[in-house]
Design an enzyme around this catalytic site. Structure first.
Site, short mmCIF file in Angstrom:
data_model
loop_
_atom_site.label_atom_id
_atom_site.label_comp_id
_atom_site.label_asym_id
_atom_site.label_seq_id
_atom_site.Cartn_x
_atom_site.Cartn_y
_atom_site.Cartn_z
N SER A 1 -5.00 -32.57 72.81
CA SER A 1 -4.30 -31.28 72.85
C SER A 1 -4.31 -30.73 74.26
O SER A 1 -5.21 -31.02 75.06
CB SER A 1 -5.01 -30.28 71.94
OG SER A 1 -6.22 -29.84 72.53
N ASP A 2 -3.29 -29.92 74.60
CA ASP A 2 -3.42 -29.11 75.79
C ASP A 2 -4.57 -28.14 75.53
O ASP A 2 -4.94 -27.87 74.38
CB ASP A 2 -2.12 -28.37 76.10
CG ASP A 2 -2.00 -28.00 77.56
OD1 ASP A 2 -3.03 -28.01 78.26
OD2 ASP A 2 -0.89 -27.69 78.02
N CYS A 3 -5.13 -27.61 76.59
CA CYS A 3 -6.42 -26.94 76.45
C CYS A 3 -6.34 -25.67 75.62
O CYS A 3 -5.60 -24.74 75.94
CB CYS A 3 -7.01 -26.67 77.82
SG CYS A 3 -7.41 -28.23 78.63
N SER B 1 -5.06 -25.60 72.64
CA SER B 1 -3.84 -25.58 71.84
C SER B 1 -4.12 -25.36 70.35
O SER B 1 -3.36 -24.66 69.67
CB SER B 1 -3.05 -26.88 72.01
OG SER B 1 -2.42 -26.94 73.25
N CYS C 1 -0.24 -33.26 73.56
CA CYS C 1 0.70 -32.34 72.90
C CYS C 1 0.62 -30.97 73.56
O CYS C 1 -0.38 -30.63 74.19
CB CYS C 1 0.45 -32.27 71.40
SG CYS C 1 -1.25 -31.92 70.92
#
Length: 779
Positions: A293-295, A297, A260
């Site tokens: 998650s994107d880092c 996020s 995401c």
């Protein structure tokens, strides 16, 4: 401070140490078991270590043995070891966008693994329109990834590919994507993922990840960055554009993970949205894997977007929405307190771990000794092999697009063009060629080096760098062009102009590059060839319209062998066959067009132009799918139906009896999930050179659907190689419900009845879709 004692070594001692050093097994065989070490008497008999049991039972057994504190430390990318159960720590974050990369902390180069094969940037490979090539690249990348894992320098979970739509030509990360068309991007996703993950049943070679879900295509523009951006997207655009590649990646590619994104979609952070994660990705699409998650996020939607009041609420919202793994520390820090405060149940954490641990078990990480497993024999000998490097070369050739060939002036001839001036800030570039999210290449061949293999060269940079702010180097470049029999200008962009967190301000060549090109062209006594390196499109109308500029090539970012590929095309060893995977707009297109405006469809009343070839009607520099060849291909439709019956599910309750009469039937009310429309197309090469040709099959739906429908949409594509003077018959299969359908304003996919116009180049064919009722539709 401790003292250092120096002990002199005898020759015998030196010899012994050298013998010991060289007898130590290479790192390609140094990977210890991640878990379930067969020499560990404490754990080897536990149910989660028994490979004879179903993975689901093994995962359940393992989770049942974990304390809450241990569980939360497994929710993050740098997952902690569970020493008492013999499980080592694991770094989930590795990248393999177009080759094993060291961008993430999970992969490192050095020792036995000084580099890995660096393929062309994705936007270049996409220009090949060759799905079998995309899968082949994935197989090579996963070979090298497994080899590096066995050597103890890489992981097995790779957060690639990027399958976002290249919506706006200024986007700095557009280079990472397969372009602007949802079907091409989705096909690339499924193909590359299959190559990465392998086809060994439930076992994974490596675990891929399609990112960034969803409507993520802005990094930093005009004061708006990805951490603060709320993408306001219609249901129509979500369904028929932004989600298409992700759906194909999950359902057709069987990807092991979805990431995401940072942004919000319609006011909700994607990593906290159960409608996106739990309901869509895991529910409708049946993801068999984990959501990451994107880092940072989760931290972003708490700290930056202020979506929740407390960090515990943020952790609870993310996990309950369907997030399984956090790239970042947030969930490890705050999830335990979220449970203690009653915001989250421990079972929610267990469910998240079930998804991540299942993927690790499918990778064989709980199967004991790595060397005894499938792919356990891969090592340093399998990285940067001649075959892998040749595939990188071939991929670069297939991705090069010939945009102009006046005369024709190309290909050049080593006999006639004995001296070639090679000019430009990218003329001797190496790292520039591999774009972003790249690792350390095996080796580089720059354009200058490639051209030098064919003829004598005179090299001048012309500009100090792609910014090209001064003209101090112009005169030397102009003199070189005056002396040479031909001039190749290698211009364009690099990561200082377009990159992650760096969107472009405009579409023109940077600085004084255009001035340099024009001045060199005016002075040259031979043909002038402009070679462009870039991820995004460039407005080169000046060169397109300048008769002194004989040819234009777009090479994208062509990878480690890019210079060799460019030279092979310039001198005719290879016949170019690439097609543009994105529209090249004029600079005026972006005037008064904010990157933050997400609508795909045009709105003439609002002076909104629309985005991508599917919805934009205005002037272009070069259209989507454009690309020339040294040969000429003609095609004709040999066989195709004129009428196609679509069976209607008469046993389903429809909202009303007008389902058929309204001319657009809900796809869910049909029985055509496996129904394909077949065409036979004859492709003839009437030129004098063998070559590859891409068949791009477009459809224009019935016009009465108005604003629902795109102007045209790609419904199939296929690469075919045809020898000079010969003809091949190609069968094209179009999945009716997937590709001939359109999406209405409510986000409902419908299949229009009536005349659909199919066009392949100049060949046209109309097919009428007609409803065939099965049973009686009930009101």
């Amino acid at each position: 401070m401790a003292s250092i004692i120096t002990i002199p070594l005898s020759k015998a001692m030196v010899f012994f140490l050298l013998l010991f050093f060289f007898s130590v097994p290479s790192s390609s065989a140094s990977r210890e078991p991640f878990a379930c070490d067969p020499t560990d008497k404490t754990t080897r008999g536990l149910p989660f270590c028994r490979t004879s049991l179903p993975i689901q039972e093994r995962v359940k057994d393992l989770i049942g043995r974990l304390a809450l504190q241990e569980k939360v430390r497994l929710l993050v990318n740098n997952a902690a070891a569970v020493t008492r159960l013999g499980i080592k720590g694991y770094e989930w974050w590795s990248e393999a966008l177009h080759g094993v990369s060291n961008v993430g902390p999970g992969s490192k180069f050095g020792g036995d693994f000084p580099g890995a094969t660096s393929f062309p940037q994705v936007i270049t490979t996409a220009a090949s329109f060759n799905a079998s090539l995309w899968e082949a690249i994935g197989r090579v990348v996963s070979d090298e990834a497994r080899a590096m894992y066995n050597g103890g320098v890489a992981g097995l979970t790779y957060w690639s590919p990027n399958v976002n739509i290249f919506r706006d030509p200024r986007w700095g990360r557009g280079q990472e994507t397969p372009g602007e068309d949802p079907v091409v991007v989705g096909t690339y996703a499924a193909s590359y993922v299959k190559g990465l993950q392998g086809n060994d049943g439930n076992r994974l070679k490596v675990a891929a990840c399609c990112k960034h879900f969803t409507a993520y295509d802005l990094d930093n523009w005009n004061g708006v960055d990805r951490f603060h951006f709320n993408a306001k997207v219609s249901k129509q655009d979500i369904e028929d554009t932004f989600d298409v590649p992700f759906r194909m990646c999950v359902k057709e590619g069987k990807v092991a993970s979805v990431m995401c994104s940072y942004n919000q979609v319609n006011g909700v952070p994607t990593c906290a949205d159960p409608n996106l994660l739990k309901k869509t990705v895991r529910g409708k699409w049946r993801l068999d894997g984990y959501i990451v998650s994107d880092c940072d996020s989760v931290g972003v939607f708490y700290d930056t977007q202020h979506y929740t009041t407390t960090p515990e609420e943020a952790a609870a919202d993310a996990i309950k929405a369907g997030l399984d793994l956090d790239c970042g520390p947030f969930l490890a820090v705050h999830s335990e307190n979220a449970v203690k405060r009653g915001l989250l149940n421990e079972v929610d954490i267990s469910n998240a771990l079930s998804n991540t641990l299942t993927v690790q078990m499918r990778l064989g990480m709980f199967d004991g000794e790595p060397s005894a497993q499938p792919y356990g024999n891969l090592g340093s000998k399998d990285v940067c092999t001649p075959a892998h490097q040749e595939l990188a070369h071939e991929a670069a050739i297939q991705g090069i697009v010939l945009l102009k060939n006046q005369g024709p002036s190309l290909p050049l001839s080593a006999r006639r063009h004995r001296t070639v001036a090679v000019i430009g800030p990218n003329s001797d570039a190496n790292v520039t060629m591999i774009g972003n999210y790249a690792g350390v290449a095996c080796a580089y061949t720059t354009p200058l080096q490639g051209i030098s293999r064919y003829t004598r060269t005179i090299h001048q940079q012309g500009c100090a760098d792609v910014d090209c702010k001064g003209d101090q180097l112009f005169n030397a470049a102009i003199d070189a062009a005056r002396q040479a029999d031909a001039t190749v200008l290698v211009m364009g962009l690099d990561q200082s102009i377009e990159a992650e967190f760096r969107d472009r301000a405009g579409l023109l060549l940077p600085g004084r590059q255009q001035e340099l090109v024009s001045k060199v062209a005016a002075a040259s006594k031979g043909p002038i060839i402009l070679v462009l390196m870039s991820g995004g499109p460039i407005d080169v109308s000046f060169a397109k319209n300048d008769r002194r500029i004989s040819g234009i090539l777009w090479a994208g970012y062509p990878g480690q062998a890019g210079g060799a590929a460019v030279a092979d095309v310039l001198f005719g060893k290879s016949n170019p066959g690439g097609k543009l995977p994105m529209t090249w707009y004029p600079q005026d297109y972006i005037s008064n067009l904010p990157m933050t405006a997400m609508d795909m469809r045009s709105s003439p009343s609002k002076n909104y132009p629309g985005r991508t070839y599917r919805f934009y009607k205005g002037p272009v520099v070069y259209p989507f799918g454009y690309g020339l060849s040294y040969s000429k291909f003609v095609h004709s439709i040999a066989e195709a139906p004129t009428v196609f019956s679509v069976p209607i599910d008469g046993h389903r309750k429809a909202q009303n009896t007008s389902t058929i009469s309204n001319k657009a039937i809900r796809v869910t009310h049909t029985r055509c999930n496996r129904l394909s429309l077949g065409l036979h197309v004859d492709v003839k090469n009437v030129g004098s050179r063998d070559g590859s040709h891409t068949l791009l099959v477009f459809s224009t739906p019935p016009t009465e659907n108005g604003h629902w429908a795109p102007l045209k949409q790609l419904v199939a594509f296929q690469k075919v190689r045809v020898a000079a003077g010969s003809q091949q018959r190609v069968r094209i299969s179009i999945h009716v419900c997937k590709y001939l359908s359109v999406v209405d304003r409510s986000g409902i996919r419908r299949l229009p009845m009536g005349e659909h116009n199919i066009h392949i180049g100049d060949a046209r064919h109309s097919v009428s879709l007609q409803a065939a009722t099965l049973g009686v539709i009930k009101s």
